[in-house]
Scaffold this motif. Structure first.
Motif, PDB file in Angstrom:
ATOM      1  N   TYR A  65      -1.689 -12.507  -1.607  1.00 16.55           N
ATOM      2  CA  TYR A  65      -2.034 -11.011  -1.204  1.00 16.55           C
ATOM      3  C   TYR A  65      -1.198 -10.267  -2.165  1.00 16.55           C
ATOM      4  O   TYR A  65      -1.825  -9.237  -2.833  1.00 16.55           O
ATOM      5  N   THR A  66       0.140 -10.430  -2.054  1.00 24.98           N
ATOM      6  CA  THR A  66       0.963  -9.227  -2.841  1.00 24.98           C
ATOM      7  C   THR A  66       0.530  -9.484  -4.440  1.00 24.98           C
ATOM      8  O   THR A  66       0.420  -8.058  -4.901  1.00 24.98           O
ATOM      9  N   ALA A  69      -2.935  -7.830  -4.816  1.00 24.29           N
ATOM     10  CA  ALA A  69      -3.039  -6.487  -4.634  1.00 24.29           C
ATOM     11  C   ALA A  69      -2.347  -5.719  -5.579  1.00 24.29           C
ATOM     12  O   ALA A  69      -2.731  -4.420  -5.722  1.00 24.29           O
ATOM     13  N   CYS A  70      -1.099  -5.968  -6.146  1.00 27.13           N
ATOM     14  CA  CYS A  70      -0.329  -5.349  -7.277  1.00 27.13           C
ATOM     15  C   CYS A  70      -1.420  -5.288  -8.575  1.00 27.13           C
ATOM     16  O   CYS A  70      -1.420  -4.367  -8.976  1.00 27.13           O
ATOM     17  N   ILE A  72      -4.596  -5.023  -8.393  1.00 28.51           N
ATOM     18  CA  ILE A  72      -5.349  -4.307  -8.063  1.00 28.51           C
ATOM     19  C   ILE A  72      -5.141  -2.886  -8.072  1.00 28.51           C
ATOM     20  O   ILE A  72      -5.617  -1.972  -8.898  1.00 28.51           O
ATOM     21  N   PHE A  73      -3.997  -2.493  -7.637  1.00 27.35           N
ATOM     22  CA  PHE A  73      -3.611  -1.026  -7.818  1.00 27.35           C
ATOM     23  C   PHE A  73      -2.916  -0.549  -9.109  1.00 27.35           C
ATOM     24  O   PHE A  73      -3.042   0.626  -9.557  1.00 27.35           O
ATOM     25  N   SER A  95      -1.354 -17.260   1.711  1.00 27.48           N
ATOM     26  CA  SER A  95      -2.272 -16.241   1.831  1.00 27.48           C
ATOM     27  C   SER A  95      -3.689 -16.703   2.260  1.00 27.48           C
ATOM     28  O   SER A  95      -4.752 -16.142   2.834  1.00 27.48           O
ATOM     29  N   THR A 136      -3.602   0.926   3.818  1.00 28.93           N
ATOM     30  CA  THR A 136      -3.818   0.557   2.508  1.00 28.93           C
ATOM     31  C   THR A 136      -4.654  -0.786   2.600  1.00 28.93           C
ATOM     32  O   THR A 136      -5.976  -0.781   2.120  1.00 28.93           O
ATOM     33  N   PHE A 137      -4.299  -1.935   3.373  1.00 32.87           N
ATOM     34  CA  PHE A 137      -4.964  -2.779   3.841  1.00 32.87           C
ATOM     35  C   PHE A 137      -6.373  -2.616   4.263  1.00 32.87           C
ATOM     36  O   PHE A 137      -7.497  -2.849   3.998  1.00 32.87           O
ATOM     37  N   LEU A 140      -8.733  -0.996   1.792  1.00 28.44           N
ATOM     38  CA  LEU A 140      -9.572  -1.952   0.891  1.00 28.44           C
ATOM     39  C   LEU A 140     -10.526  -2.877   1.548  1.00 28.44           C
ATOM     40  O   LEU A 140     -11.743  -3.005   1.180  1.00 28.44           O
ATOM     41  N   TYR A 222      -9.825 -10.020  -2.491  1.00 26.37           N
ATOM     42  CA  TYR A 222      -8.685  -9.436  -3.429  1.00 26.37           C
ATOM     43  C   TYR A 222      -8.836  -9.973  -5.117  1.00 26.37           C
ATOM     44  O   TYR A 222      -8.885  -9.362  -5.814  1.00 26.37           O
TER      45      TYR A 222
END
Length: 265
Positions: A65-66, A69-70, A72-73, A95, A136-137, A140, A222
């Motif tokens: 996830y981390t 997500a990193c 993505i942003f 995850s 934030t989750f 998304l 994700y």
């Protein structure tokens, strides 16, 4: 950049493998045979293992996830198309095999323990950061791009002994009075009547911010989103070494070296 779709042979899942003590990070190990994996649907595409040297602005080690997500942003907010490196399959670890509980909490310490250890100001800032992460989750998930079967309605902390019930009741009051949360104490009878028939429960605390999800579908959502935004995701590419030379980080994988201006681990 010399890339190919050739993938090393899929390694069987090994229930004895422990990345903290086993030799090597593994390479292209299969997913754990869980309910989540069996019901995740068609797996999203990735970019295959690294097979040649790559230059990028940001390399991310780990595709949970981390890491996803990193990516993505970085793409959404800064226009940076990161390269994500994964030793095994994408989101191979926790995850895709966790309890599927997204909630407004962090770690083993309670908010009162935060205050005792670091003071009220830092505790409030930590709480705000955790809440921002949960929001934030939700943003998304609510976008509709991620089909992770969200089930909203809060999160229950259940006590089976009176002293534990007293403890979570006091913690709930602190969350309400100091942090502005809307927790609610639930009696044992109300718990059994309205939530679940837990015969030995003394009572519970209901936190309003809690969403149940299908964790593998969340991870793969994700993954799809990151690649749609331009990130590259390379499974079967364990990072054996990182060196900083000539103004760039050099991440050595079995298939080639990734040169990056910055690295997220």
């Amino acid at each position: 950049m010399n890339m190919s779709t050739k993938v090393p042979p899929l390694a069987a899942y090994d229930p004895q493998y422990d990345p903290l003590v086993s030799e090597g990070p593994g390479r292209n190990r299969d997913y754990a045979p869980t309910y989540w994996h069996a019901t995740a649907g068609t797996l999203p595409e990735d970019d295959g293992p690294v097979s040649g040297d790559i230059d990028c602005d940001v390399a991310i080690v780990g595709s949970g996830y981390t890491g996803l997500a990193c990516a993505i942003f970085l793409a959404r907010e800064f226009g940076i198309k990161a390269v994500v490196l994964e030793a095994n399959r994408v989101a191979w670890g926790c995850s895709t095999r966790n309890g599927g509980q997204a909630q407004n909490s962090a770690g083993r310490l309670s908010r009162s323990q935060w205050i005792a250890r670091w003071g009220l100001d830092i505790a409030k800032r930590l709480h705000a950061e955790v809440q921002d992460g949960f929001e934030t989750f939700e943003e998304l998930v609510r976008s509709g791009q991620i089909d992770c079967e969200p089930q909203r309605g809060g999160h229950l902390y259940i006590a089976h002994r009176q002293r534990n019930f007293d403890k979570i009741t006091a913690e709930a009051k602190l969350l309400n009075d100091v942090f502005g949360d809307k927790t609610r104490v639930v009696s044992g009878n109300e718990l059994r009547a309205d939530y679940l028939n837990e015969a030995e429960a003394v009572g519970a605390v209901l936190e309003p911010l809690g969403t149940g999800v299908h964790p593998a579908r969340l991870a793969f959502g994700y993954q799809r989103m990151a690649r749609e935004l331009g990130a590259k995701i390379h499974p079967a590419s364990p990072v054996a070494d990182i060196q900083f030379n000539n103004g760039a980080y050099h991440l050595r994988t079995p298939g080639g070296t990734v040169r990056a201006r910055a690295v997220g681990i």
